[in-house]
Design a protein around this motif. Structure first.
Motif, PDB file in Angstrom:
ATOM      1  N   ILE A   1      52.685  38.442  42.449  1.00 12.93           N
ATOM      2  CA  ILE A   1      52.061  37.882  43.744  1.00 12.93           C
ATOM      3  C   ILE A   1      50.529  37.243  43.459  1.00 12.93           C
ATOM      4  N   ASN A   2      49.847  37.550  42.609  1.00 11.15           N
ATOM      5  CA  ASN A   2      48.412  37.145  42.438  1.00 11.15           C
ATOM      6  C   ASN A   2      47.811  37.759  40.945  1.00 11.15           C
ATOM      7  N   LEU A   3      47.294  36.737  40.545  1.00  9.19           N
ATOM      8  CA  LEU A   3      46.743  36.634  38.910  1.00  9.19           C
ATOM      9  C   LEU A   3      45.087  36.568  39.210  1.00  9.19           C
ATOM     10  N   SER A   4      44.315  37.337  38.792  1.00  8.72           N
ATOM     11  CA  SER A   4      43.079  37.153  38.997  1.00  8.72           C
ATOM     12  C   SER A   4      42.601  35.750  38.097  1.00  8.72           C
ATOM     13  N   THR A   5      41.747  35.158  38.337  1.00  7.24           N
ATOM     14  CA  THR A   5      40.969  33.891  37.640  1.00  7.24           C
ATOM     15  C   THR A   5      40.240  34.603  36.430  1.00  7.24           C
ATOM     16  N   ILE A   6      40.771  33.776  35.243  1.00  5.43           N
ATOM     17  CA  ILE A   6      39.910  34.162  34.017  1.00  5.43           C
ATOM     18  C   ILE A   6      38.574  33.315  33.855  1.00  5.43           C
ATOM     19  N   PRO A   7      37.510  34.017  33.764  1.00  4.62           N
ATOM     20  CA  PRO A   7      36.289  33.345  33.567  1.00  4.62           C
ATOM     21  C   PRO A   7      36.121  32.316  32.200  1.00  4.62           C
ATOM     22  N   ASN A   8      35.215  31.417  32.526  1.00  6.94           N
ATOM     23  CA  ASN A   8      34.983  30.491  31.293  1.00  6.94           C
ATOM     24  C   ASN A   8      34.170  31.021  30.340  1.00  6.94           C
ATOM     25  N   VAL A   9      34.418  32.262  29.624  1.00  9.33           N
ATOM     26  CA  VAL A   9      33.245  32.750  28.816  1.00  9.33           C
ATOM     27  C   VAL A   9      34.202  32.974  27.434  1.00  9.33           C
ATOM     28  N   CYS A  10      33.431  33.427  26.316  1.00  8.55           N
ATOM     29  CA  CYS A  10      34.164  33.677  25.204  1.00  8.55           C
ATOM     30  C   CYS A  10      33.973  35.064  24.814  1.00  8.55           C
ATOM     31  N   GLU A  11      34.567  35.705  25.511  1.00 11.41           N
ATOM     32  CA  GLU A  11      34.519  37.254  25.421  1.00 11.41           C
ATOM     33  C   GLU A  11      35.767  37.935  26.099  1.00 11.41           C
ATOM     34  N   VAL A  12      36.138  39.148  25.948  1.00  9.05           N
ATOM     35  CA  VAL A  12      37.164  39.869  26.512  1.00  9.05           C
ATOM     36  C   VAL A  12      36.625  40.191  27.962  1.00  9.05           C
ATOM     37  N   VAL A  13      37.563  40.061  28.857  1.00  9.22           N
ATOM     38  CA  VAL A  13      37.069  40.454  30.310  1.00  9.22           C
ATOM     39  C   VAL A  13      38.136  40.913  31.102  1.00  9.22           C
ATOM     40  N   PRO A  14      37.877  41.772  32.039  1.00  7.93           N
ATOM     41  CA  PRO A  14      38.995  42.435  32.904  1.00  7.93           C
ATOM     42  C   PRO A  14      39.435  41.470  33.909  1.00  7.93           C
ATOM     43  N   ALA A  15      40.985  41.564  33.881  1.00  7.03           N
ATOM     44  CA  ALA A  15      41.749  40.674  34.706  1.00  7.03           C
ATOM     45  C   ALA A  15      42.840  41.837  35.397  1.00  7.03           C
ATOM     46  N   THR A  16      43.315  41.005  36.760  1.00  3.07           N
ATOM     47  CA  THR A  16      43.938  41.997  37.559  1.00  3.07           C
ATOM     48  C   THR A  16      45.405  41.066  37.889  1.00  3.07           C
ATOM     49  N   MET A  17      46.569  41.960  37.901  1.00  5.04           N
ATOM     50  CA  MET A  17      47.750  41.131  38.402  1.00  5.04           C
ATOM     51  C   MET A  17      48.487  42.059  39.449  1.00  5.04           C
ATOM     52  N   THR A  18      48.606  41.361  40.545  1.00  2.16           N
ATOM     53  CA  THR A  18      49.486  42.076  41.707  1.00  2.16           C
ATOM     54  C   THR A  18      51.002  41.649  41.642  1.00  2.16           C
ATOM     55  N   TYR A  19      52.007  42.476  41.595  1.00  2.00           N
ATOM     56  CA  TYR A  19      53.376  42.320  41.315  1.00  2.00           C
ATOM     57  C   TYR A  19      54.104  43.160  42.355  1.00  2.00           C
ATOM     58  N   GLU A  20      55.323  42.835  42.418  1.00  2.04           N
ATOM     59  CA  GLU A  20      56.393  43.444  43.241  1.00  2.04           C
ATOM     60  C   GLU A  20      57.591  43.921  42.375  1.00  2.04           C
ATOM     61  N   ASP A  21      57.765  45.136  42.115  1.00  2.00           N
ATOM     62  CA  ASP A  21      58.852  45.518  41.466  1.00  2.00           C
ATOM     63  C   ASP A  21      60.339  45.316  41.577  1.00  2.00           C
ATOM     64  N   HIS A  22      61.327  45.698  41.129  1.00  2.00           N
ATOM     65  CA  HIS A  22      62.583  45.585  41.832  1.00  2.00           C
ATOM     66  C   HIS A  22      63.068  46.401  42.878  1.00  2.00           C
ATOM     67  N   HIS A  23      62.277  47.373  43.255  1.00  2.00           N
ATOM     68  CA  HIS A  23      62.352  48.043  44.541  1.00  2.00           C
ATOM     69  C   HIS A  23      61.621  47.632  45.501  1.00  2.00           C
ATOM     70  N   GLY A  24      60.881  46.515  45.432  1.00  2.00           N
ATOM     71  CA  GLY A  24      59.998  45.967  46.498  1.00  2.00           C
ATOM     72  C   GLY A  24      58.763  46.858  46.572  1.00  2.00           C
ATOM     73  N   GLN A  25      58.340  47.440  45.889  1.00  2.00           N
ATOM     74  CA  GLN A  25      56.942  48.197  45.816  1.00  2.00           C
ATOM     75  C   GLN A  25      55.994  47.156  45.053  1.00  2.00           C
ATOM     76  N   ARG A  26      54.758  47.156  45.747  1.00  2.00           N
ATOM     77  CA  ARG A  26      53.666  46.457  45.036  1.00  2.00           C
ATOM     78  C   ARG A  26      52.882  47.229  44.095  1.00  2.00           C
ATOM     79  N   HIS A  27      52.305  46.476  42.922  1.00  2.00           N
ATOM     80  CA  HIS A  27      51.723  47.204  42.060  1.00  2.00           C
ATOM     81  C   HIS A  27      50.526  46.405  41.705  1.00  2.00           C
ATOM     82  N   THR A  28      49.222  46.937  41.379  1.00  2.00           N
ATOM     83  CA  THR A  28      48.038  46.157  40.852  1.00  2.00           C
ATOM     84  C   THR A  28      47.891  46.746  39.522  1.00  2.00           C
ATOM     85  N   ILE A  29      47.879  45.939  38.651  1.00  2.00           N
ATOM     86  CA  ILE A  29      47.167  46.425  37.317  1.00  2.00           C
ATOM     87  C   ILE A  29      45.942  45.783  36.886  1.00  2.00           C
ATOM     88  N   GLU A  30      45.277  46.306  36.166  1.00  2.00           N
ATOM     89  CA  GLU A  30      44.056  45.920  35.511  1.00  2.00           C
ATOM     90  C   GLU A  30      44.298  45.965  34.105  1.00  2.00           C
TER      91      GLU A  30
END
Length: 85
Positions: free
Chosen positions: A45-74
């Motif tokens: 459903i959505n991917l966060s924008t990865i910043p233009n830096v040279c380091e490890v950063v937090p990111a998120t993804m929102t997705y729908e599973d095969h049962h139609g439930q939405r999840h957001t992971i970091e």
């Protein structure tokens, strides 16, 4: 006349707050991703924008599973600002 305007403002603000509460209820809780997890991703459903830096950063993804439930992971991702030169 003033009391009528106050009543109108109170009515409008209560609708705005109700909409805000409904939006928060729809948003899934953010889960921390671990590489040992098997994700059931049917649709992204959505991917966060990865910043233009040279380091490890937090990111998120929102997705729908095969049962139609939405999840957001970091998860952690490498920023896009590193150069190879």
């Amino acid at each position: 006349m003033k009391s009528l305007m106050v009543l109108a403002l109170v009515g409008v603000s209560s609708f705005a707050m109700a909409d805000e509460i409904n939006t928060a209820a729809v948003q899934p809780a953010v889960e921390q991703y671990d590489y040992t997890q098997d994700l059931d991703i049917a649709k992204v459903i959505n991917l966060s924008t990865i910043p233009n830096v040279c380091e490890v950063v937090p990111a998120t993804m929102t997705y729908e599973d095969h049962h139609g439930q939405r999840h957001t992971i970091e998860y952690r991702a490498m920023g896009s600002g590193c150069s190879n030169g």
